[in-house]
Write a protein that holds these residues in place. Structure first.
Motif, PDB file in Angstrom:
ATOM      1  N   HIS A 162      -8.626  -3.196   0.557  1.00  0.00           N
ATOM      2  CA  HIS A 162      -7.703  -2.658   1.563  1.00  0.00           C
ATOM      3  C   HIS A 162      -7.871  -1.144   1.693  1.00  0.00           C
ATOM      4  CE1 HIS A 162      -4.141  -1.732   3.858  1.00  0.00           C
ATOM      5  NE2 HIS A 162      -3.809  -0.860   2.915  1.00  0.00           N
ATOM      6  N   VAL A 165      -0.164  -6.390   1.120  1.00  0.00           N
ATOM      7  CA  VAL A 165      -1.492  -6.886   0.760  1.00  0.00           C
ATOM      8  C   VAL A 165      -1.281  -8.039  -0.196  1.00  0.00           C
ATOM      9  CG1 VAL A 165      -3.699  -6.260  -0.261  1.00  0.00           C
ATOM     10  CG2 VAL A 165      -2.408  -4.548   0.994  1.00  0.00           C
ATOM     11  N   ASP A 169       1.442  -1.269   4.248  1.00  0.00           N
ATOM     12  CA  ASP A 169       1.075  -2.645   4.582  1.00  0.00           C
ATOM     13  C   ASP A 169       1.248  -3.548   3.370  1.00  0.00           C
ATOM     14  OD1 ASP A 169       0.425  -2.012   7.153  1.00  0.00           O
ATOM     15  OD2 ASP A 169      -1.742  -2.171   6.888  1.00  0.00           O
ATOM     16  N   CYS A 208      -8.140   1.334   4.908  1.00  0.00           N
ATOM     17  CA  CYS A 208      -6.827   1.903   5.193  1.00  0.00           C
ATOM     18  C   CYS A 208      -6.990   3.244   5.907  1.00  0.00           C
ATOM     19  CB  CYS A 208      -6.043   2.098   3.894  1.00  0.00           C
ATOM     20  SG  CYS A 208      -4.415   2.835   4.137  1.00  0.00           S
ATOM     21  N   CYS A 226       0.847  -1.191   0.000  1.00  0.00           N
ATOM     22  CA  CYS A 226       0.000   0.000   0.000  1.00  0.00           C
ATOM     23  C   CYS A 226       0.885   1.244   0.000  1.00  0.00           C
ATOM     24  CB  CYS A 226      -0.927  -0.002   1.219  1.00  0.00           C
ATOM     25  SG  CYS A 226      -1.958   1.473   1.349  1.00  0.00           S
TER      26      CYS A 226
END
Length: 177
Positions: free
Chosen positions: A32, A18, A16, A36, A11
């Protein structure tokens, strides 16, 4: 990137990992982004903040002036409309050009002071200043309609620091106070 033999995506907002490959499409990343906390549309711009406001009180003790400072905690919330009205008032009071809002220095300052501020154009500022004029005109008319005394008008001319000529109209009256 590949992690544990699995294709992963990262991301751009919260960094993060994913899971999901390019073959599975963008659904995983879209899901996501919906949760987020760093994704700009998900940030609650109406969030309130605590603000410490200091107040000064003056007291006289044994003919000495004592200044006492107290802090008061209050809830503060950013309001775009009120900020634009205050900006229009600043432009009027300081005789700034409408294009002041497009200056790089002002935009940098506001992006640091209040990142949620949406910058108006010079045309919007001209409309906001005119709206402030109309509101003030309405307030003055309302005030004088309630005033029962006579009003004496005096004119004066002067030149501003920008070398512009102005005519000032001053009203003298006695109100109920």
């Amino acid at each position: 990137m590949i992690k544990d033999g699995e294709v992963r995506a990262k991301c751009s907002y919260c960094s993060d990992d994913v899971c999901g490959s390019s073959k599975s499409g963008t659904t995983v990343m879209k899901n996501h982004l919906l949760r987020c906390k760093e994704y700009p549309p998900n940030i609650n711009k109406s969030q309130t903040f605590l603000n410490s406001k200091s107040e000064q009180t003056h007291a006289s003790v044994d003919d000495d002036l004592v200044v006492e400072k107290r802090s008061k905690l209050e809830v503060w919330k950013f309001k775009q409309d009120e900020t634009r009205k205050a900006l229009a008032k600043m432009i009027i009071m300081d005789e700034l050009p409408f294009r002041f809002v497009e200056h790089e220095g002002f935009q940098y300052f506001m992006s640091v002071a209040q990142p949620n501020f949406i910058f108006p154009t010079r045309w919007t500022m001209a409309r906001d200043c005119y709206q402030a004029y109309l509101e003030e005109k309405k307030n003055i008319k309302s005030f004088f309609s309630k005033c029962s005394s006579r009003i004496s008008l005096i004119t004066d001319t002067w030149t501003s620091c920008q070398n512009l000529n102005y005519m000032c109209l001053t009203a003298h009256f006695i109100d109920h106070d």
